[in-house]
Design an enzyme around this catalytic site. Sequence first.
Site, mmCIF file in Angstrom:
data_model
loop_
_atom_site.group_PDB
_atom_site.id
_atom_site.type_symbol
_atom_site.label_atom_id
_atom_site.label_comp_id
_atom_site.label_asym_id
_atom_site.label_seq_id
_atom_site.Cartn_x
_atom_site.Cartn_y
_atom_site.Cartn_z
ATOM 1 N N HIS A 60 0.843 -1.192 0.000
ATOM 2 C CA HIS A 60 0.000 0.000 0.000
ATOM 3 C C HIS A 60 0.878 1.242 0.000
ATOM 4 C CE1 HIS A 60 -2.762 3.015 2.021
ATOM 5 N NE2 HIS A 60 -3.412 2.673 0.913
ATOM 6 N N HIS A 97 -7.312 8.797 -3.573
ATOM 7 C CA HIS A 97 -7.704 7.545 -4.244
ATOM 8 C C HIS A 97 -8.597 7.793 -5.448
ATOM 9 C CE1 HIS A 97 -6.560 6.160 -0.168
ATOM 10 N NE2 HIS A 97 -6.164 5.076 -0.801
ATOM 11 N N ARG A 105 2.624 19.934 -1.110
ATOM 12 C CA ARG A 105 2.496 18.478 -0.984
ATOM 13 C C ARG A 105 1.919 18.171 0.393
ATOM 14 N NH1 ARG A 105 1.071 13.813 -0.642
ATOM 15 N NH2 ARG A 105 2.394 11.989 -0.899
ATOM 16 N N CYS A 126 10.008 17.615 -3.165
ATOM 17 C CA CYS A 126 9.279 16.378 -2.884
ATOM 18 C C CYS A 126 10.098 15.194 -3.373
ATOM 19 C CB CYS A 126 7.923 16.417 -3.584
ATOM 20 S SG CYS A 126 6.967 14.893 -3.400
ATOM 21 N N TYR A 172 8.474 6.323 1.766
ATOM 22 C CA TYR A 172 9.689 7.063 1.428
ATOM 23 C C TYR A 172 10.924 6.173 1.453
ATOM 24 C CZ TYR A 172 6.769 11.144 1.471
ATOM 25 O OH TYR A 172 5.783 12.058 1.165
#
Length: 538
Positions: free
Chosen positions: A35, A60, A143, A208, A376
């Site tokens: 996920h 989503h 972000r 980012c 990350y």
Amino acid sequence: RMAQVSKNNGKGAGKRVWMTYGGCVYDATKFIANHPGGSEKILQAAGGPIEPHWNLYRQHFNSDMPYKLMQKMMIGYLHPEDQEKVDDSMELLATSAHHDPYEYEPARSPLLIVHGETPMNAEVPADILGKDYITPAETFYIRHHHPVPLLSEKEVEDFRLDVDLSLLSNATQAGETEVPAKEKQTAKLSLDQIKSLPKVEVTTTLQCSGNRRGGLNDCGKTSGTPWGQGAISTAKWGGARLVDVLTLASDQLQADKETSTSPQLEEGTSRSSQGNLLKTLQNVRNILDEHPNLQHLRFESLDGMLASIDILKALSPFGDVIIAYEMNDEPLPRDHGYPLRVVVPGYAAVRNVKWLSKLELAEEQAEGTWQRGLNYKVLPPSVVDASEVDLDSMPGLGEVSVFSGITSVSRVDDDAGGEAKKMVPGKTVMVKASGWAWAGGGRNVVRVDVTGNNGESWSTSKLTQGSDQPYGRAWAWVFWECPAVPAVVCEDGSVELSSKAVDASFNSQPGNISPLWNVRGLANNSWFRTQHRLVAGQ
């Protein structure tokens, strides 16, 4: 029935993870590790409906990828009576007061390229990206993972930054791994107290970790926002040094201790490092020798985000980590962390936590998906299933690599006419280009090369703004200009340019993007490639 679904909640050895959406039942057991938001997030819906959670995590709905993935997990249909109850609860949620968690989002500039509004994710267009060395707050990229916190005047007045220094207590020095709750040493600092500390300013670039993810998608589908080059910006941040904030917290705790019933130390008796934090912070080696278990500084946000950095970066007098309350000489905008954020120069932007609510000296890195989960972490290009690797043993993004981008391309011979202006496929024309480059870790960018023939020849750019930053503390990008680049005209009459930056450690951007591919689409620092169609008059 929903009762059967609820029993498959993943709790217990061998338990499956079922969930429902739109009247369908899904077995997500094998997907949990993959996920994109981390296993902790998706498990919130285990054994129940997804709808309430997607009301908050609306990214989503930005693409059809979630639905395509879910099609493979479908195992049946939920009983209509149970789905009707889910629909009724969602309708009740929609009609209740303040039902929409995104109701009070800040106004945003229409100039930004919006990838998703709830939560907001928006990048800077190329023509704006290279316009101002210091990015205006209104066009700084955005972000977010959640709705933007909204604090009332009273909440701002009552705001306190928790600073947990428990690791420096005598309990941990004695070899205990945990500090008893009664011995927790947490100071609470007001905004006025933090603003009373000496103010410092740090100009630094934030990027980012998924910037240029769209390029990696050309090699294979990744998960996440398909950023171009615009998820990067630079600002001048104002605030207090992190070490000064820690010292203030230590002083507060020591003052509280001395005004309590605790006996005073006799003359000549040394205090713990907590009592003498100012002195020990001036010598990082001393504090780490005395507390070898001190390895990380943890951050917590008002929106629940958890992240951390290594203690050497946090305490280094040359690391320039600050607790910021200003951006470009103005109070922090809500989108960028009001009332406080941490600024960690040279690190991935995710470690520069917005809406900061807590600091903690710690032995281990932060818990949670943003530090320890898949979000990350750069997996090998051969891995498409995160369950095949040990995520806990893999480092998360911290100090980053070297990057560049091209923001402007034009013909050099604009005054030429007739045949000279024609863009003939295969012909070489002269163009000029400009852009940006940035390296993590404070490493100065020493060169930017540009090619218009896929690397057969290179033209060296002139570094302009930002080229005079201190050695080893070049936290912000540089702008560059390349006045003459030979470029081969493509079949469609366009030219393709590529840039690569070189930093002071002579790290350089790789030309081949394929080895950089990873399922999360992070850390793309391959040559920046851009195609421009130049016609007469341009």
